[in-house]
Each structure stands twice: as C-alpha cells, then as structure tokens.
Design a protein around this motif. Structure first.
Motif, PDB file in Angstrom:
ATOM      1  N   HIS A 237       9.992  36.311  15.814  1.00 23.37           N
ATOM      2  CA  HIS A 237       8.734  37.058  15.881  1.00 23.37           C
ATOM      3  C   HIS A 237       8.349  37.235  17.339  1.00 23.37           C
ATOM      4  CE1 HIS A 237       4.546  38.206  15.180  1.00 23.37           C
ATOM      5  NE2 HIS A 237       4.190  37.249  16.014  1.00 23.37           N
ATOM      6  N   LEU A 238       8.002  38.465  17.723  1.00 26.88           N
ATOM      7  CA  LEU A 238       7.589  38.769  19.089  1.00 26.88           C
ATOM      8  C   LEU A 238       6.162  39.282  19.081  1.00 26.88           C
ATOM      9  CD1 LEU A 238      10.756  40.757  20.243  1.00 26.88           C
ATOM     10  CD2 LEU A 238      10.210  38.397  20.832  1.00 26.88           C
ATOM     11  N   LYS A 239       5.312  38.690  19.914  1.00 30.41           N
ATOM     12  CA  LYS A 239       3.957  39.194  20.094  1.00 30.41           C
ATOM     13  C   LYS A 239       3.895  39.937  21.424  1.00 30.41           C
ATOM     14  CE  LYS A 239      -0.934  38.103  20.603  1.00 30.41           C
ATOM     15  NZ  LYS A 239      -1.065  39.007  21.785  1.00 30.41           N
ATOM     16  N   PHE A 240       3.474  41.187  21.357  1.00 34.02           N
ATOM     17  CA  PHE A 240       3.266  42.006  22.539  1.00 34.02           C
ATOM     18  C   PHE A 240       1.769  42.109  22.817  1.00 34.02           C
ATOM     19  CE2 PHE A 240       7.397  43.206  20.929  1.00 34.02           C
ATOM     20  CZ  PHE A 240       8.143  43.430  22.075  1.00 34.02           C
ATOM     21  N   PRO A 241       1.377  42.635  23.969  1.00 29.67           N
ATOM     22  CA  PRO A 241      -0.055  42.775  24.254  1.00 29.67           C
ATOM     23  C   PRO A 241      -0.769  43.606  23.191  1.00 29.67           C
ATOM     24  CG  PRO A 241       1.230  43.131  26.248  1.00 29.67           C
ATOM     25  CD  PRO A 241       2.211  43.042  25.114  1.00 29.67           C
ATOM     26  N   GLY A 242      -2.025  43.292  22.939  1.00 30.17           N
ATOM     27  CA  GLY A 242      -2.809  44.042  21.962  1.00 30.17           C
ATOM     28  C   GLY A 242      -2.336  43.785  20.551  1.00 30.17           C
ATOM     29  N   GLU A 243      -2.166  44.862  19.774  1.00 26.13           N
ATOM     30  CA  GLU A 243      -1.846  44.738  18.351  1.00 26.13           C
ATOM     31  C   GLU A 243      -0.363  44.943  18.037  1.00 26.13           C
ATOM     32  OE1 GLU A 243      -4.098  43.751  16.210  1.00 26.13           O
ATOM     33  OE2 GLU A 243      -5.573  43.703  17.828  1.00 26.13           O
ATOM     34  N   THR A 244       0.489  45.057  19.032  1.00 26.39           N
ATOM     35  CA  THR A 244       1.908  45.353  18.796  1.00 26.39           C
ATOM     36  C   THR A 244       2.683  44.072  18.483  1.00 26.39           C
ATOM     37  OG1 THR A 244       1.718  47.169  20.379  1.00 26.39           O
ATOM     38  CG2 THR A 244       3.937  46.505  19.735  1.00 26.39           C
ATOM     39  N   ARG A 245       3.527  44.149  17.448  1.00 29.00           N
ATOM     40  CA  ARG A 245       4.326  43.011  17.009  1.00 29.00           C
ATOM     41  C   ARG A 245       5.742  43.488  16.685  1.00 29.00           C
ATOM     42  NH1 ARG A 245       0.069  41.640  18.491  1.00 29.00           N
ATOM     43  NH2 ARG A 245      -1.430  40.176  17.558  1.00 29.00           N
ATOM     44  N   ALA A 246       6.689  42.532  16.643  1.00 29.03           N
ATOM     45  CA  ALA A 246       8.061  42.862  16.274  1.00 29.03           C
ATOM     46  C   ALA A 246       8.692  41.701  15.523  1.00 29.03           C
ATOM     47  CB  ALA A 246       8.888  43.193  17.512  1.00 29.03           C
ATOM     48  N   LEU A 247       9.640  42.037  14.656  1.00 34.48           N
ATOM     49  CA  LEU A 247      10.374  41.040  13.880  1.00 34.48           C
ATOM     50  C   LEU A 247      11.858  41.377  13.924  1.00 34.48           C
ATOM     51  CD1 LEU A 247      10.478  38.638  11.846  1.00 34.48           C
ATOM     52  CD2 LEU A 247      10.351  40.362  10.027  1.00 34.48           C
ATOM     53  N   ILE A 248      12.661  40.365  14.223  1.00 35.19           N
ATOM     54  CA  ILE A 248      14.122  40.492  14.168  1.00 35.19           C
ATOM     55  C   ILE A 248      14.624  39.473  13.158  1.00 35.19           C
ATOM     56  CG2 ILE A 248      16.267  40.238  15.462  1.00 35.19           C
ATOM     57  CD1 ILE A 248      14.581  41.008  17.981  1.00 35.19           C
ATOM     58  N   HIS A 249      15.374  39.945  12.169  1.00 33.42           N
ATOM     59  CA  HIS A 249      15.847  39.080  11.080  1.00 33.42           C
ATOM     60  C   HIS A 249      17.346  39.303  10.919  1.00 33.42           C
ATOM     61  CE1 HIS A 249      15.837  38.052   6.500  1.00 33.42           C
ATOM     62  NE2 HIS A 249      16.331  37.070   7.230  1.00 33.42           N
ATOM     63  N   ASP A 250      18.130  38.252  11.174  1.00 34.55           N
ATOM     64  CA  ASP A 250      19.588  38.363  11.136  1.00 34.55           C
ATOM     65  C   ASP A 250      20.211  37.332  10.205  1.00 34.55           C
ATOM     66  OD1 ASP A 250      20.515  40.453  12.790  1.00 34.55           O
ATOM     67  OD2 ASP A 250      19.975  39.317  14.566  1.00 34.55           O
ATOM     68  N   ASN A 251      21.177  37.782   9.422  1.00 37.45           N
ATOM     69  CA  ASN A 251      22.020  36.883   8.633  1.00 37.45           C
ATOM     70  C   ASN A 251      23.454  37.364   8.798  1.00 37.45           C
ATOM     71  OD1 ASN A 251      23.118  35.067   6.744  1.00 37.45           O
ATOM     72  ND2 ASN A 251      22.924  36.590   5.120  1.00 37.45           N
ATOM     73  N   HIS A 252      24.333  36.490   9.281  1.00 41.01           N
ATOM     74  CA  HIS A 252      25.734  36.857   9.523  1.00 41.01           C
ATOM     75  C   HIS A 252      26.665  36.237   8.486  1.00 41.01           C
ATOM     76  CE1 HIS A 252      25.055  38.669  13.542  1.00 41.01           C
ATOM     77  NE2 HIS A 252      24.003  37.876  13.512  1.00 41.01           N
ATOM     78  N   ASN A 253      26.105  35.812   7.361  1.00 39.96           N
ATOM     79  CA  ASN A 253      26.883  35.099   6.345  1.00 39.96           C
ATOM     80  C   ASN A 253      26.904  35.807   4.998  1.00 39.96           C
ATOM     81  OD1 ASN A 253      27.219  32.684   8.119  1.00 39.96           O
ATOM     82  ND2 ASN A 253      25.000  32.580   7.879  1.00 39.96           N
ATOM     83  N   ASN A 254      26.755  37.119   4.990  1.00 35.71           N
ATOM     84  CA  ASN A 254      26.706  37.875   3.740  1.00 35.71           C
ATOM     85  C   ASN A 254      28.082  37.865   3.083  1.00 35.71           C
ATOM     86  OD1 ASN A 254      26.453  39.791   1.678  1.00 35.71           O
ATOM     87  ND2 ASN A 254      25.048  41.054   2.866  1.00 35.71           N
ATOM     88  N   GLY A 255      28.170  37.197   1.939  1.00 31.90           N
ATOM     89  CA  GLY A 255      29.440  37.102   1.227  1.00 31.90           C
ATOM     90  C   GLY A 255      29.664  38.190   0.209  1.00 31.90           C
ATOM     91  N   MET A 256      28.736  39.132   0.091  1.00 29.18           N
ATOM     92  CA  MET A 256      28.865  40.231  -0.856  1.00 29.18           C
ATOM     93  C   MET A 256      29.809  41.296  -0.304  1.00 29.18           C
ATOM     94  SD  MET A 256      26.837  39.603  -3.483  1.00 29.18           S
ATOM     95  CE  MET A 256      26.228  41.148  -4.177  1.00 29.18           C
TER      96      MET A 256
END
Length: 369
Positions: A237-256
């Motif tokens: 989770h990244l908080k930027f100045p003011g109301e801006t936000r970011a999310l990075i979600h990684d999974n490198h184990n997908n067995g499908m």
C-alpha cells in the motif's frame, strides 16, 4: 457507448519509445544472462542501436549470446570492454551486489551508464554511485524499462494530459507462476519479489502519477515448501500526498493453467479511468501485446476508448530505457530514468522491506536518515 472512428482517430496517445538522432554511439554490455539475450539484444536490434560487444565472466555464455550477431565482439576481460575506443555507453546487467563498483569504474573512465535494477543492495551504496556520476558529469540511468511498456507509457501520457483530472488511485495486480529458477542466484536471496519484480510496479506507479509516495505499508509471504528463500507473494500500500493512494498485489505461485493468470493495471482520477493488461506476463514466455481502455469526461462523456497498442514490455520497452539515456546524452540533460531519480524508487523498496519486518507504515524519509 463507443466513440466513432473519427473520435477514436483523434485519440493520439504518445507511448512508443523515442530514439536519439545519433544512433552511432557504441554500447558495451556487461553480462550475458537470460534478460540480455531475450530482451536487451533483440530490442537494440529493433531500434538500430550499435552494440560493439559483450563481456561475461563465463565466456561461453557471452559466445552463445552473440552467436546470431556476427558483428559483435566477445570481450576477454572487463578492462578490454572499458578501454575499447568505440564503447561510449556501458550497459550493466549483473546482480546488484556487483553493480555499484563496476558502474563507478566505468564512470571514472568517462563512460555513460545504463544500470540494471535494483541499482544497489543498499540506499547508501546507491547514493554514493549517484554522487560519483554527478561529480564526473556522467549520464547514468536505470533500466526501469516497464516505464516504456506500451500500457504504462500510454497511461503516463494520459495522466500528463489531465484526461483523468486529478489522479486519485492506482493499482497493479499480478497473479502468475514465475519460474525464478531461470535465474539460479535469485533462488538464494531473502529479498526476492519486491527487490526484483515489484520494484517495476513501484517505479511505474509513481512515474505515471508523477507523485512521490509519503509512506509504504507492505506485507510479504512465501508458498509453503517453495524452493526459494525470499517472499513470492506481496501486498504493498502506498500513500501519496492528499487523497491519492496505490495498491500493488502480486502472487507468483499460480498453479492454474495460464488462462487463469492475469496482470492488470488501473489508474483512476476525478474525471476518468485508464486500465489495461501487461501483455508480457500472459502466455509466458511468448507474451501478448498490451491492452488499454480509457474513459474520460474530458474527451467524450459516456465513451470508452480502446486504442490498439503495438508492442509489449519484453523486449520493446528496452528500447525506451536505452533510447532515453542516449537522448539525454545528445541533449545534455538528465535522463527521466536517471540514477538520481531512481533513489526514490529504492526508498520505496527498502521502506517496503522495513514495513514487512516491523509491521507498520514506513515513511520514505526514514530510509535516508
């Protein structure tokens, strides 16, 4: 609602790598690993860059790398590469623990530099390298090539034109199976996913938004029984100045099966949204072209634009990092992907690891204190 062909044709998005006027500058590559063979060399050939030669401590790897490039030299020693009169730019593609010393030596010999990411294994080492290059007036950049992947570069252009209004939110989500064993040295390090993969997403998010994060809150995990020492699943989770936000979600184990894999990005603002797919991670390793969809109240309310993009992260974006360095040299300016700019990306990386260790938000300022 879809825009008309005429409306679609007016959507002129700058996203392709810009190349220098002078294509003759000689490049010497240090390292002959998979990324050089599969991305650097093909991209440079597409662009028309002139690679003088390559060096690797394992000469057989260098020889294999140039087997389809009869005009390239296999250097016997690092010194031979450094002192070749036609090598003006040194492209360093080695693990971070070896990079700073090689880069400093190249700089002291008057060579401009393209470094691999991560720039160094510590912020202090990276800061020292920045100071050395600055004192010698050397142009030095980092190969954060995802900035020039079609979808990310197009998103950057859209945000800069303010078609999304004020940027508010960003997300990058990846759920794939990554064969880390293709890089055996990576399997032995304890800082894996963020340091060598999500570093691209951290860099790309701040690049597109044009903002510097205030703090990072991160968590990482492993797959039970995995043969790698480091984390292979992360949420950042990244908080930027003011109301801006970011999310990075990684999974490198997908067995499908691969049709279940996904790699998406999304940037939202007060006036619209741009989203798409990072095609390089689909049908890996062959990949697909990136996709993009844009909705903007500042263009045509109710219309969803879906411009067709050409190219992908690997190998096309590698033209962008080297091309930007070359343009900076001929225009006598700092490259957008300069090592000084990359200090901010490194702060987010090291803040993420400290956050994982201490289970708290970590401000970027803490990393330089």
């Amino acid at each position: 609602m879809k825009p008309s062909e005429e409306q679609e044709s007016l959507l002129d998005i700058d996203y392709k790598p810009m190349l220098p006027k002078d294509m003759s500058r000689g490049i010497g590559i240090i390292g002959a690993g998979e990324i050089v063979v599969q991305a650097h060399l093909p991209a440079y050939r597409m662009a028309g860059f002139r690679v003088v030669g390559i060096y690797d401590t394992d000469r057989s790897k260098a020889e294999m790398a140039v087997r389809n490039h009869s005009d390239m030299i296999v250097f016997t020693t690092l010194e031979e590469l450094f002192h070749h009169p036609e090598v003006q730019i040194v492209d360093i593609a080695v693990p971070a623990q070896f990079q700073p010393e090689i880069a400093k030596k190249a700089a002291r010999l008057g060579k401009h530099i393209l470094c691999q990411k991560p720039l160094a294994e510590s912020y202090a080492e990276a800061r020292t390298l920045v100071d050395v290059c600055s004192s010698l007036s050397i142009k030095a950049a980092v190969n954060q090539q995802m900035r020039w992947s079609p979808g990310i570069q197009a998103s950057r252009s859209i945000v800069k034109r303010r078609w999304l209004g004020e940027p508010l939110q960003a997300s990058i989500q990846v759920n794939v199976r990554t064969p880390w064993e293709n890089w055996p040295w990576l399997t032995q390090i304890t800082t894996l996913e963020i340091m060598y993969h999500s570093i691209h997403y951290l860099d790309s998010v701040r690049y597109v938004l044009g903002l510097q994060p205030e703090y990072v809150y991160a968590d990482g995990a492993r797959l039970p029984g995995q043969p790698y020492r480091g984390e292979t699943r992360t949420m950042i989770h990244l908080k930027f100045p003011g109301e801006t936000r970011a999310l990075i979600h990684d999974n490198h184990n997908n067995g499908m099966p691969q049709d279940d894999w996904y790699a998406t990005f999304r940037f939202e603002g007060t006036e619209g949204t741009v989203k798409g797919t990072n095609g390089a991670l689909y049908d890996y390793p062959s990949g697909r072209e990136d996709t993009l969809s844009l909705y903007s109240n500042r263009l045509q309310r109710g219309c969803m634009y879906t411009p067709q993009l050409e190219g992908r992260w690997f190998p096309h974006a590698f033209m962008g990092t080297m091309g930007e360095l070359m343009r900076a040299i001929e225009e006598d300016r700092e490259p957008e992907n300069s090592i000084k700019d990359n200090l901010i990306t490194l702060q987010t990386v090291f803040a993420a690891y400290r956050s994982m260790a201490e289970n708290r938000p970590v401000y970027l300022q803490e990393i330089i204190e």
